[in-house]
Enzyme design. Sequence first.
Site, PDB file in Angstrom:
ATOM      1  N   SER A  54       0.846  -1.196   0.000  1.00  0.00           N
ATOM      2  CA  SER A  54       0.000   0.000   0.000  1.00  0.00           C
ATOM      3  C   SER A  54       0.879   1.243   0.000  1.00  0.00           C
ATOM      4  CB  SER A  54      -0.864  -0.019   1.264  1.00  0.00           C
ATOM      5  OG  SER A  54      -1.492   1.218   1.451  1.00  0.00           O
ATOM      6  N   TYR A  95      -1.974  -0.803  10.844  1.00  0.00           N
ATOM      7  CA  TYR A  95      -2.250  -1.405   9.532  1.00  0.00           C
ATOM      8  C   TYR A  95      -1.067  -1.168   8.590  1.00  0.00           C
ATOM      9  CZ  TYR A  95      -3.713  -1.721   4.712  1.00  0.00           C
ATOM     10  OH  TYR A  95      -3.735  -2.009   3.370  1.00  0.00           O
ATOM     11  N   LYS A 108       1.956  -3.783   6.844  1.00  0.00           N
ATOM     12  CA  LYS A 108       2.368  -3.885   5.432  1.00  0.00           C
ATOM     13  C   LYS A 108       3.877  -3.650   5.304  1.00  0.00           C
ATOM     14  CE  LYS A 108      -1.588  -4.670   3.466  1.00  0.00           C
ATOM     15  NZ  LYS A 108      -1.841  -5.921   2.764  1.00  0.00           N
ATOM     16  N   TYR A 116      -0.441  -0.106  -3.726  1.00  0.00           N
ATOM     17  CA  TYR A 116      -1.660   0.472  -4.297  1.00  0.00           C
ATOM     18  C   TYR A 116      -1.866   1.870  -3.743  1.00  0.00           C
ATOM     19  CZ  TYR A 116      -2.914  -4.581  -4.423  1.00  0.00           C
ATOM     20  OH  TYR A 116      -2.943  -5.950  -4.554  1.00  0.00           O
ATOM     21  N   ASN A 134     -15.311   3.581   5.822  1.00  0.00           N
ATOM     22  CA  ASN A 134     -14.272   4.554   6.194  1.00  0.00           C
ATOM     23  C   ASN A 134     -13.785   5.318   4.975  1.00  0.00           C
ATOM     24  OD1 ASN A 134     -13.928   3.560   8.953  1.00  0.00           O
ATOM     25  ND2 ASN A 134     -13.131   1.723   7.957  1.00  0.00           N
TER      26      ASN A 134
HETATM   27  P1  NAD Z   1     -11.082  -7.057   1.382  1.00  0.00           P
HETATM   28  O1  NAD Z   1     -11.249  -7.030   2.865  1.00  0.00           O
HETATM   29  O2  NAD Z   1     -12.262  -6.820   0.523  1.00  0.00           O
HETATM   30  O3  NAD Z   1     -10.424  -8.447   0.956  1.00  0.00           O
HETATM   31  C1  NAD Z   1      -9.549  -9.170   1.774  1.00  0.00           C
HETATM   32  C2  NAD Z   1      -9.996 -10.616   1.746  1.00  0.00           C
HETATM   33  O4  NAD Z   1      -9.108 -11.395   2.550  1.00  0.00           O
HETATM   34  C3  NAD Z   1     -11.398 -10.824   2.315  1.00  0.00           C
HETATM   35  O5  NAD Z   1     -12.134 -11.634   1.425  1.00  0.00           O
HETATM   36  C4  NAD Z   1     -11.166 -11.521   3.638  1.00  0.00           C
HETATM   37  O6  NAD Z   1     -12.239 -12.377   3.987  1.00  0.00           O
HETATM   38  C5  NAD Z   1      -9.868 -12.273   3.365  1.00  0.00           C
HETATM   39  N1  NAD Z   1      -9.060 -12.561   4.552  1.00  0.00           N
HETATM   40  C6  NAD Z   1      -8.660 -11.694   5.520  1.00  0.00           C
HETATM   41  N2  NAD Z   1      -7.905 -12.327   6.422  1.00  0.00           N
HETATM   42  C7  NAD Z   1      -7.806 -13.635   6.025  1.00  0.00           C
HETATM   43  C8  NAD Z   1      -7.165 -14.766   6.548  1.00  0.00           C
HETATM   44  N3  NAD Z   1      -6.463 -14.727   7.680  1.00  0.00           N
HETATM   45  N4  NAD Z   1      -7.287 -15.933   5.872  1.00  0.00           N
HETATM   46  C9  NAD Z   1      -8.004 -16.015   4.738  1.00  0.00           C
HETATM   47  N5  NAD Z   1      -8.627 -14.952   4.188  1.00  0.00           N
HETATM   48  C10 NAD Z   1      -8.537 -13.779   4.825  1.00  0.00           C
HETATM   49  O7  NAD Z   1      -9.911  -6.020   1.037  1.00  0.00           O
HETATM   50  P2  NAD Z   1      -9.428  -5.476  -0.381  1.00  0.00           P
HETATM   51  O8  NAD Z   1      -9.807  -4.042  -0.466  1.00  0.00           O
HETATM   52  O9  NAD Z   1      -9.819  -6.400  -1.438  1.00  0.00           O
HETATM   53  O10 NAD Z   1      -7.863  -5.516  -0.155  1.00  0.00           O
HETATM   54  C11 NAD Z   1      -7.073  -6.608  -0.588  1.00  0.00           C
HETATM   55  C12 NAD Z   1      -5.639  -6.371  -0.150  1.00  0.00           C
HETATM   56  O11 NAD Z   1      -5.168  -5.145  -0.701  1.00  0.00           O
HETATM   57  C13 NAD Z   1      -5.460  -6.250   1.370  1.00  0.00           C
HETATM   58  O12 NAD Z   1      -4.247  -6.886   1.726  1.00  0.00           O
HETATM   59  C14 NAD Z   1      -5.352  -4.761   1.589  1.00  0.00           C
HETATM   60  O13 NAD Z   1      -4.594  -4.449   2.744  1.00  0.00           O
HETATM   61  C15 NAD Z   1      -4.637  -4.323   0.325  1.00  0.00           C
HETATM   62  N6  NAD Z   1      -4.878  -2.910  -0.009  1.00  0.00           N
HETATM   63  C16 NAD Z   1      -6.173  -2.479  -0.149  1.00  0.00           C
HETATM   64  C17 NAD Z   1      -6.415  -1.133  -0.429  1.00  0.00           C
HETATM   65  C18 NAD Z   1      -7.809  -0.605  -0.538  1.00  0.00           C
HETATM   66  O14 NAD Z   1      -8.001   0.610  -0.443  1.00  0.00           O
HETATM   67  N7  NAD Z   1      -8.830  -1.439  -0.757  1.00  0.00           N
HETATM   68  C19 NAD Z   1      -5.337  -0.249  -0.599  1.00  0.00           C
HETATM   69  C20 NAD Z   1      -4.041  -0.746  -0.463  1.00  0.00           C
HETATM   70  C21 NAD Z   1      -3.814  -2.089  -0.171  1.00  0.00           C
HETATM   71  C1  WQD Z   2      -9.576   9.730   0.797  1.00  0.00           C
HETATM   72  C2  WQD Z   2      -9.776  11.230   0.998  1.00  0.00           C
HETATM   73  C3  WQD Z   2     -10.047  11.862   3.286  1.00  0.00           C
HETATM   74  C4  WQD Z   2     -13.811   9.733   3.911  1.00  0.00           C
HETATM   75  C5  WQD Z   2      -6.969   4.836   3.075  1.00  0.00           C
HETATM   76  C6  WQD Z   2      -5.931   4.126   3.900  1.00  0.00           C
HETATM   77  C7  WQD Z   2      -4.848   3.600   3.028  1.00  0.00           C
HETATM   78  C8  WQD Z   2      -5.387   2.787   1.848  1.00  0.00           C
HETATM   79  C9  WQD Z   2      -6.525   3.437   1.156  1.00  0.00           C
HETATM   80  C10 WQD Z   2      -5.195   0.451   2.302  1.00  0.00           C
HETATM   81  C11 WQD Z   2      -9.009  11.804   2.175  1.00  0.00           C
HETATM   82  C12 WQD Z   2     -11.312  12.136   2.516  1.00  0.00           C
HETATM   83  C13 WQD Z   2     -12.671  10.252   3.342  1.00  0.00           C
HETATM   84  C14 WQD Z   2     -14.853  10.621   4.310  1.00  0.00           C
HETATM   85  C15 WQD Z   2     -13.537  12.472   3.508  1.00  0.00           C
HETATM   86  N1  WQD Z   2      -5.885   1.506   2.260  1.00  0.00           N
HETATM   87  N2  WQD Z   2     -12.533  11.610   3.150  1.00  0.00           N
HETATM   88  N3  WQD Z   2     -14.671  11.959   4.088  1.00  0.00           N
HETATM   89  O1  WQD Z   2      -7.142   7.935   3.671  1.00  0.00           O
HETATM   90  O2  WQD Z   2      -6.247   8.112   1.296  1.00  0.00           O
HETATM   91  O3  WQD Z   2      -6.347   5.922   2.391  1.00  0.00           O
HETATM   92  O4  WQD Z   2      -7.489   3.912   2.103  1.00  0.00           O
HETATM   93  O5  WQD Z   2      -4.013   0.298   2.163  1.00  0.00           O
HETATM   94  O6  WQD Z   2      -4.031   2.843   3.859  1.00  0.00           O
HETATM   95  O7  WQD Z   2      -5.395   5.039   4.838  1.00  0.00           O
HETATM   96  O8  WQD Z   2      -8.453   6.981   1.705  1.00  0.00           O
HETATM   97  O9  WQD Z   2     -10.825   6.932   1.078  1.00  0.00           O
HETATM   98  O10 WQD Z   2     -10.230   7.109   3.523  1.00  0.00           O
HETATM   99  O11 WQD Z   2      -9.816   9.054   2.032  1.00  0.00           O
HETATM  100  O12 WQD Z   2     -13.426  13.689   3.353  1.00  0.00           O
HETATM  101  O13 WQD Z   2     -15.889  10.210   4.856  1.00  0.00           O
HETATM  102  O14 WQD Z   2     -11.157  11.460   1.297  1.00  0.00           O
HETATM  103  O15 WQD Z   2      -9.801  12.864   4.246  1.00  0.00           O
HETATM  104  O16 WQD Z   2      -8.601  13.093   1.811  1.00  0.00           O
HETATM  105  P1  WQD Z   2      -7.012   7.357   2.320  1.00  0.00           P
HETATM  106  P2  WQD Z   2      -9.904   7.449   2.110  1.00  0.00           P
END
Ligand code: NAD
Ligand code: WQD
Length: 349
Positions: free
Chosen positions: A127, A151, A155, A185, A206
Amino acid sequence: MSKQTILVTGGAGYIGSHACVELLQAGFNVVVVDNFSNSKPESLVRVQKITGQSPTLYQADIRDKQALSDIFAKENIDAVIHFAGLKAVGESCQQPLNYYHNNVYGTLVLLEAMEEANVKQLIFSSSATVYGESTCNQYAEDFALGAINPYGRSKQMIEDILRDVSAADKINQSTSPWKIVLLRYFNPIGAHESGMIGEDPNGIPNNLLPYVSQVAIGKLAQLSVWGNDYPTRDGTGVRDYIHVVDLVKGHIKAIAALKGEQFKTGACKAYNLGTGTGYSVLEIINTFEKVTGRPVNYKIAPRRAGDLAECFANPALALAELHWRAEKNLDDMLADAWRWQSNNPQGYE
Ligand code: NAD
Ligand code: WQD
């Protein structure tokens, strides 16, 4: 050439389910392991409806070593895409042990099972949150790391572990070295253009996009814009939003890159997956209203703790070495997010 088989951990989740679609459509066999802690089996039913093919599903926790060993013994896995993990920043501050156990320990167990099965090709979901604060808002892979919450630190720890594992191959002169891609990402949003799979957060979202969509559909009353006094063009936070389908295509490019010269003698390399363009919260709201024709009720609220003013990717390395770039624009992302939300107002329920 026979089909490659990819083990997708967390394959029922938001990004994982989109990855299953793209992998199946690109001709891979797909094996999913998921414990459904943050997803529902219905997402994989939808994957089947979109592609006409089914991933092989194992309902298991990645911390269950025996379950993983059995999967590796039964399936002929070529590479692993590791999405499984917990991802909510606020929850990670309340439950750090749960986050480290699930994300860090879970990855250790997976790596042990992979090593025992001699499967040493891995694409890991990292991330942009691993980056430390910087005076430059456009983040490149060589910027200093410095996650600021459990979190993000989970990572960063996993990235460190993976770099150590790869470095050990050189010391041990391993003849079957690890080939590891860390994909950082930025902000994945949107949904598959069919509107059949998408993001289905538990409880009150969130992240910005699911919140905006749920206000637009009437499930939530009002969006709070967290701060309009940042040093950005309109005072609201700027992020690099990337279409989830573009994002998962980056994983397929990464699998291809593992076969190339860069990884021939083993390596662990990080790549940003972002568009390189930032949009503000107000720009997101305005574009969402334009694309969907739906008003988004919002108010300006105080800043959210831990938020940066502006953060977007330098995606040049992924273009140069993975031959990947994001193709979809903000209108596509928001139209697709809305199609998913309006077709599935209760998510997968
Ligand atoms: P998500 O929660 O939708 O998907 C994660 C999946 O992993 C879920 O289906 C959950 O049931 C499964 N899971 C969690 N713990 C597990 C375990 N111990 N064993 C088996 N399965 C398990 O999340 P997502 O948005 O699809 O994210 C996927 C990955 O990408 C995550 O590692 C997340 O940290 C990373 N990521 C997501 C974002 C984002 O904004 N969505 C941004 C950066 C990185
Ligand atoms: C985006 C923008 C907020 C909600 C988070 C995690 C990051 C990654 C992606 C996994 C910001 C604003 C948001 C709301 C708002 N996840 N906002 N009102 O914070 O960039 O990243 O998700 O790896 O680790 O921290 O994403 O979508 O929460 O916020 O004004 O109700 O929207 O302040 O500027 P963020 P976000």
